[in-house]
Design a protein around this motif. Sequence first.
Motif, PDB file in Angstrom:
ATOM      1  N   SER A   3       0.801  -1.215   0.000  1.00 33.64           N
ATOM      2  CA  SER A   3       0.000   0.000   0.000  1.00 33.64           C
ATOM      3  C   SER A   3       0.839   1.273   0.000  1.00 33.64           C
ATOM      4  CB  SER A   3      -0.949   0.004   1.191  1.00 33.64           C
ATOM      5  OG  SER A   3      -0.228  -0.079   2.394  1.00 33.64           O
ATOM      6  N   HIS A   4       2.034   1.239   0.592  1.00 39.68           N
ATOM      7  CA  HIS A   4       2.900   2.416   0.527  1.00 39.68           C
ATOM      8  C   HIS A   4       4.368   2.007   0.705  1.00 39.68           C
ATOM      9  CE1 HIS A   4       2.276   2.190   4.936  1.00 39.68           C
ATOM     10  NE2 HIS A   4       3.464   2.732   5.013  1.00 39.68           N
ATOM     11  N   ILE A   5       5.238   2.872   0.259  1.00 41.19           N
ATOM     12  CA  ILE A   5       6.674   2.607   0.289  1.00 41.19           C
ATOM     13  C   ILE A   5       7.295   3.393   1.440  1.00 41.19           C
ATOM     14  CG2 ILE A   5       8.848   2.892  -0.948  1.00 41.19           C
ATOM     15  CD1 ILE A   5       7.209   2.575  -3.551  1.00 41.19           C
ATOM     16  N   ILE A   6       8.160   2.737   2.193  1.00 45.14           N
ATOM     17  CA  ILE A   6       8.864   3.385   3.288  1.00 45.14           C
ATOM     18  C   ILE A   6      10.310   3.588   2.856  1.00 45.14           C
ATOM     19  CG2 ILE A   6       9.660   3.133   5.660  1.00 45.14           C
ATOM     20  CD1 ILE A   6       7.201   1.379   6.138  1.00 45.14           C
ATOM     21  N   ARG A   7      10.807   4.803   3.024  1.00 39.64           N
ATOM     22  CA  ARG A   7      12.191   5.109   2.679  1.00 39.64           C
ATOM     23  C   ARG A   7      12.996   5.246   3.966  1.00 39.64           C
ATOM     24  NH1 ARG A   7      11.377   5.640  -2.496  1.00 39.64           N
ATOM     25  NH2 ARG A   7       9.887   7.041  -3.440  1.00 39.64           N
ATOM     26  N   LEU A   8      14.152   4.585   4.000  1.00 43.95           N
ATOM     27  CA  LEU A   8      15.014   4.610   5.172  1.00 43.95           C
ATOM     28  C   LEU A   8      16.295   5.381   4.882  1.00 43.95           C
ATOM     29  CD1 LEU A   8      14.778   0.824   6.130  1.00 43.95           C
ATOM     30  CD2 LEU A   8      13.380   2.694   7.007  1.00 43.95           C
ATOM     31  N   ASP A   9      16.784   6.098   5.901  1.00 37.12           N
ATOM     32  CA  ASP A   9      18.094   6.711   5.740  1.00 37.12           C
ATOM     33  C   ASP A   9      19.153   5.648   6.057  1.00 37.12           C
ATOM     34  OD1 ASP A   9      18.540   6.634   8.571  1.00 37.12           O
ATOM     35  OD2 ASP A   9      17.715   8.636   8.813  1.00 37.12           O
ATOM     36  N   ARG A  29      21.292   5.277   8.446  1.00 39.38           N
ATOM     37  CA  ARG A  29      21.322   4.834   9.847  1.00 39.38           C
ATOM     38  C   ARG A  29      20.194   3.837  10.123  1.00 39.38           C
ATOM     39  NH1 ARG A  29      18.430   6.725  13.850  1.00 39.38           N
ATOM     40  NH2 ARG A  29      17.831   8.535  12.647  1.00 39.38           N
ATOM     41  N   GLN A  30      18.998   4.135   9.614  1.00 36.03           N
ATOM     42  CA  GLN A  30      17.863   3.239   9.791  1.00 36.03           C
ATOM     43  C   GLN A  30      18.095   1.925   9.050  1.00 36.03           C
ATOM     44  OE1 GLN A  30      15.071   6.118   8.254  1.00 36.03           O
ATOM     45  NE2 GLN A  30      14.058   6.280  10.257  1.00 36.03           N
ATOM     46  N   GLU A  31      18.661   2.020   7.859  1.00 40.37           N
ATOM     47  CA  GLU A  31      18.956   0.825   7.065  1.00 40.37           C
ATOM     48  C   GLU A  31      19.942  -0.072   7.801  1.00 40.37           C
ATOM     49  OE1 GLU A  31      18.898  -2.054   4.269  1.00 40.37           O
ATOM     50  OE2 GLU A  31      17.604  -0.292   4.192  1.00 40.37           O
ATOM     51  N   VAL A  79      19.043  -6.037  12.852  1.00 38.93           N
ATOM     52  CA  VAL A  79      17.905  -6.778  13.395  1.00 38.93           C
ATOM     53  C   VAL A  79      17.610  -7.995  12.512  1.00 38.93           C
ATOM     54  CG1 VAL A  79      15.426  -6.678  13.860  1.00 38.93           C
ATOM     55  CG2 VAL A  79      16.900  -4.797  14.567  1.00 38.93           C
ATOM     56  N   ALA A  80      17.649  -7.810  11.202  1.00 34.36           N
ATOM     57  CA  ALA A  80      17.385  -8.915  10.279  1.00 34.36           C
ATOM     58  C   ALA A  80      18.416 -10.024  10.444  1.00 34.36           C
ATOM     59  CB  ALA A  80      17.375  -8.407   8.841  1.00 34.36           C
ATOM     60  N   GLU A  81      19.677  -9.651  10.545  1.00 31.75           N
ATOM     61  CA  GLU A  81      20.732 -10.654  10.718  1.00 31.75           C
ATOM     62  C   GLU A  81      20.566 -11.405  12.031  1.00 31.75           C
ATOM     63  OE1 GLU A  81      24.356  -8.455  10.177  1.00 31.75           O
ATOM     64  OE2 GLU A  81      24.050  -8.324   8.005  1.00 31.75           O
ATOM     65  N   SER A  82      20.178 -10.700  13.080  1.00 34.57           N
ATOM     66  CA  SER A  82      19.944 -11.331  14.377  1.00 34.57           C
ATOM     67  C   SER A  82      18.768 -12.300  14.307  1.00 34.57           C
ATOM     68  CB  SER A  82      19.684 -10.258  15.434  1.00 34.57           C
ATOM     69  OG  SER A  82      19.357 -10.832  16.664  1.00 34.57           O
TER      70      SER A  82
END
Length: 59
Positions: free
Chosen positions: A2-8, A10-12, A18-21
């Motif tokens: 429904s919508h796209i989130i853009r990360l800077d 630092r957030q990326e 978190v994903a690796e963990s």
Amino acid sequence: MSHIIRLDSRQEAALQGVAESFIAQHNGDAVKALKEMIVLNGHLQERLDALNTPRKAGR
């Protein structure tokens, strides 16, 4: 989607950590981790939908 989130950057980087963990918790099995995440998101979406459903009058 429904919508796209853009990360800077630092957030990326934080999201990557978190994903690796999360994958490490599944013994490095990314597909197993993804399946669990889909199930968890489904449960959370059901709870959000229940909160947003108007309640019947008189209750």
